[in-house]
Write an enzyme that holds these catalytic residues in place. Structure first.
Site, PDB file in Angstrom:
ATOM      1  N   CYS A   2      49.226  26.162  23.220  1.00 42.48           N
ATOM      2  CA  CYS A   2      49.685  24.799  23.008  1.00 42.48           C
ATOM      3  C   CYS A   2      49.588  24.431  21.533  1.00 42.48           C
ATOM      4  O   CYS A   2      48.628  24.771  20.859  1.00 42.48           O
ATOM      5  CB  CYS A   2      48.908  23.755  23.801  1.00 42.48           C
ATOM      6  SG  CYS A   2      48.947  24.026  25.560  1.00 42.48           S
ATOM      7  N   ARG A  27      52.732  28.985  19.710  1.00 47.02           N
ATOM      8  CA  ARG A  27      51.503  28.732  20.454  1.00 47.02           C
ATOM      9  C   ARG A  27      51.756  28.455  21.926  1.00 47.02           C
ATOM     10  O   ARG A  27      50.829  28.341  22.723  1.00 47.02           O
ATOM     11  CB  ARG A  27      50.758  27.539  19.844  1.00 47.02           C
ATOM     12  CG  ARG A  27      50.386  27.723  18.401  1.00 47.02           C
ATOM     13  CD  ARG A  27      49.715  26.484  17.862  1.00 47.02           C
ATOM     14  NE  ARG A  27      48.433  26.259  18.476  1.00 47.02           N
ATOM     15  CZ  ARG A  27      47.282  26.757  18.048  1.00 47.02           C
ATOM     16  NH1 ARG A  27      47.278  27.495  16.971  1.00 47.02           N
ATOM     17  NH2 ARG A  27      46.151  26.509  18.662  1.00 47.02           N
TER      18      ARG A  27
END
Ligand code: F6R
Length: 611
Positions: A2, A27
């Site tokens: 994330c 990510r």
């Protein structure tokens, strides 16, 4: 895992947030969302899928505001759908939160909050944070966030936007990265400086247990007890081109080509005119390093392969007994760590959760910690007694390439340094190592520009992308190269691949060999060359398809191989740094032929910040 961003300032926040999220897509990339505040209205937009889906939606139906937050997700709790995409709101719809990490006690908290009358819209752990802030929302946002975070167990970096506080955004971290970008009349928050470094190069790294309040012209940091914290700025040295594709179709290919410059940067200032000058901060003085009796490396994935090579180097060059652990195993085997142990975590991101946890464990048990990291100011770097930065520049493609070769370069430097310090290396031997080390950027360049290698990789990509399995074999210091070749291949092309020490072949994997199995045999000139050559013949006898990596001028290997990648003559210890290039290119072309997304392979995230 994330990526989060926040912006407050004078620009339209949406393009700034989207641009930031684009750089953070490495990510996580299963859904994305943003929230912006304008004219007392909090607007939210979330979409399942890649950021481009959210981008398209915002183009056709724009949102506006001078402050906002954003998120790109790698699902942990709850399916990757629109409901579970961040930001998450409280019941009133005033508070919105983006989060990177895991709320470990979210089950208990959610039950309590539901009993208190809160309504949840998602299956995520994150949503409890918005509702907890709501519980404590009495007008002072910092206080509400601080009280909410007291109840949370686990790891997090969060950014909070509150409808009633249009002059500020808040960030807080514990265990997940969060960096502040300091501009003139504007401020940024993100998981990685990449998200804002085209706007400002002035950064502030937050520590665990800190909350930051960003206003257009002011930044205030305090710890979770409410005490103000003073923090110095850092300046990022990268230039913008490092974070762009620069004419290459993919970041991965660009980063493969950047390897000579990357390792040149690792060597810069440390090896000049074949003279080594390494020094570490006080906590790891040379007299302390001299007393080290044992080394433990720990790391994950590609960095683990670099560590395995580190063991060969440290034992051979520095005569230091060394062991290597996968970070996720280290803690759970209850390791014995004596005080004269040097722990060496290796991590590109410096944020890998298991490596960080192992570092803490090793430190607690009395080891000194010298980390090898790429990202300056990352948590692993900051928690180490000292750090040897690789300075490879930002690595954006999820599959690691230049970070790996620069990790190897750092290990060469360190092994020679320790070898000299411990008296394990004679002056002549040291000179020979340093000479070879200094020539690596040039030789790597030679391999990367070699047309023949590129053609063989392309041709193999075309021929074998439909193969169901691949086997990679190597010996000695190139056994880890076989593991790395197999890892690159599976993560990029989704073809099953195994890496083995070639001596192990007869203990099982030989059963796999038939006329459909491509076997990559790593056979540059080495102490074990003859043994490797015999292994190649054994594969041949079972009609396996042989792709070899051999030293230029070796006519023998070609006789038994279907394809050969020739690398320049190099001594065995330094060969992994050249050997890996054809393996990277092979994986790249196999993936391209299968139509795979090489920069963002499925299910992966660049930085694994959860266990
Ligand atoms: C593979 C890859 C991963 C990373 C691993 C460790 O191409 O990139 O295996 O090497 O997740 O990441 P860092 O080095 O950031 O700790």
């Amino acid at each position: 895992m994330c990526g989060i961003v926040g912006y407050i300032g004078k620009r339209d926040a949406v393009p700034v947030l989207l641009k930031g999220l684009k750089t953070l897509e490495y990510r996580g990339y299963d859904s994305a969302g943003i929230a912006v505040l304008s004219g007392g209205k909090l607007s939210l937009r979330k979409r399942q899928g890649k950021l481009s889906v959210l981008d398209a939606s915002l183009r056709s139906d724009p949102l506006q505001g001078l402050l906002g937050i954003g998120h790109t997700r790698w699902a942990t709790h709850g399916l990757p759908n629109e409901k579970n995409a961040h930001p998450h709101l409280d019941c009133s719809g005033k508070i919105s939160v983006v989060h990177n990490g895991i709320v470990e006690n979210f089950g208990t908290l959610k039950t309590q909050l539901i009993q208190q009358g809160h309504t949840f819209r998602s299956q995520t752990d994150t949503e409890v944070i918005s509702h907890l802030i709501e519980c404590y929302d009495e007008g002072d946002l910092v206080q509400a966030v601080r009280r909410a975070l007291k109840e949370i167990e686990g790891t997090y970096a969060i950014v909070v936007l509150h409808k009633n506080h249009p002059d500020q955004i808040l960030g807080a971290r514990k265990g997940s990265p969060l960096v502040v970008g300091v501009g003139g009349g504007e401020q940024f928050l993100a998981s990685d400086v990449l998200a804002f470094f085209t706007y400002t190069k002035k950064v502030l790294y937050l520590d665990d247990g800190e909350i930051v309040t960003l206003r257009k012209n002011r930044i205030a940091i305090q710890n979770f007890r409410g005490k103000p914290v003073h923090r110095n700025f850092h300046r990022i040295e990268w230039n913008v081109s490092l974070a762009e594709k620069g004419g290459f179709p993919h970041y991965m290919l660009k980063e493969i080509h950047e390897q000579p410059q990357a390792i040149h940067r690792t060597l810069a200032g440390r090896l000049e005119e074949e003279k080594l000058s390494l020094s570490f901060e006080k906590k790891l003085s040379s007299s302390l390093l001299k007393r080290i009796r044992r080394v433990i490396f720990f790391s994950c994935g590609t960095a683990w392969h670099a560590s395995l090579i580190g063991k060969y180097l440290f034992e051979r060059v520095a005569q230091l007994p060394s062991e290597v652990d996968i970070s996720s195993e280290f803690r759970y085997r209850h390791p014995i760590v004596a005080k004269d142990t040097l722990a060496i975590p290796i991590s590109q991101s410096g944020e890998t959760a298991d490596t960080l946890a192992s570092l803490r464990e090793a430190k607690e048990k009395g080891a000194k910690v010298l980390s090898i990291c790429n990202v300056v100011g990352s948590t692993i770097a900051r928690e180490s007694d000292t750090v040897l930065y690789t300075h490879a520049g930002p690595e954006i493609a999820v599959p690691s390439t230049k970070a790996y070769t620069s990790q190897l370069t750092a290990l060469y430097l360190l092994s020679v340094y320790l070898g000299r310090l411990r008296g394990a290396l004679g002056a002549k031997e040291e000179r020979a190592y340093l000479k070879e080390l200094a020539s690596l950027p040039r030789r790597l360049e030679e391999v990367i520009k070699d047309r023949h290698i590129q053609e063989v990789a392309r041709e193999c990509g075309k021929r074998y992308h439909t193969a169901a399995n691949f086997l990679f074999l190597g010996r000695g210091v190139n056994f880890p190269s076989a593991l790395e070749g197999a890892l690159k291949l599976k993560e990029l092309s989704y073809i099953h691949a195994e890496g083995y020490g070639a001596g192990e072949m007869k203990h099982g994997p030989i059963a796999l060999i038939n006329e459909k199995l491509p076997v990559v045999c790593i056979a540059p000139r080495s102490e074990t060359y003859d043994k490797m050559a015999s292994n190649i013949q054994e594969v041949r006898a079972r009609r396996g398809i042989i792709l070899s990596v051999a030293t230029k001028g070796d006519p023998a290997i070609a006789k038994y191989s279907d394809h050969v990648f020739y690398i320049p003559e190099v001594s065995e210890l330094f060969s992994p740094i050249l050997v890996v290039v054809p393996l990277q290119l092979l994986a790249y072309h196999l993936a391209i032929e299968s139509g795979c997304n090489v920069d963002q392979p499925r299910n992966l995230a660049k930085s694994v910040t959860v266990e």
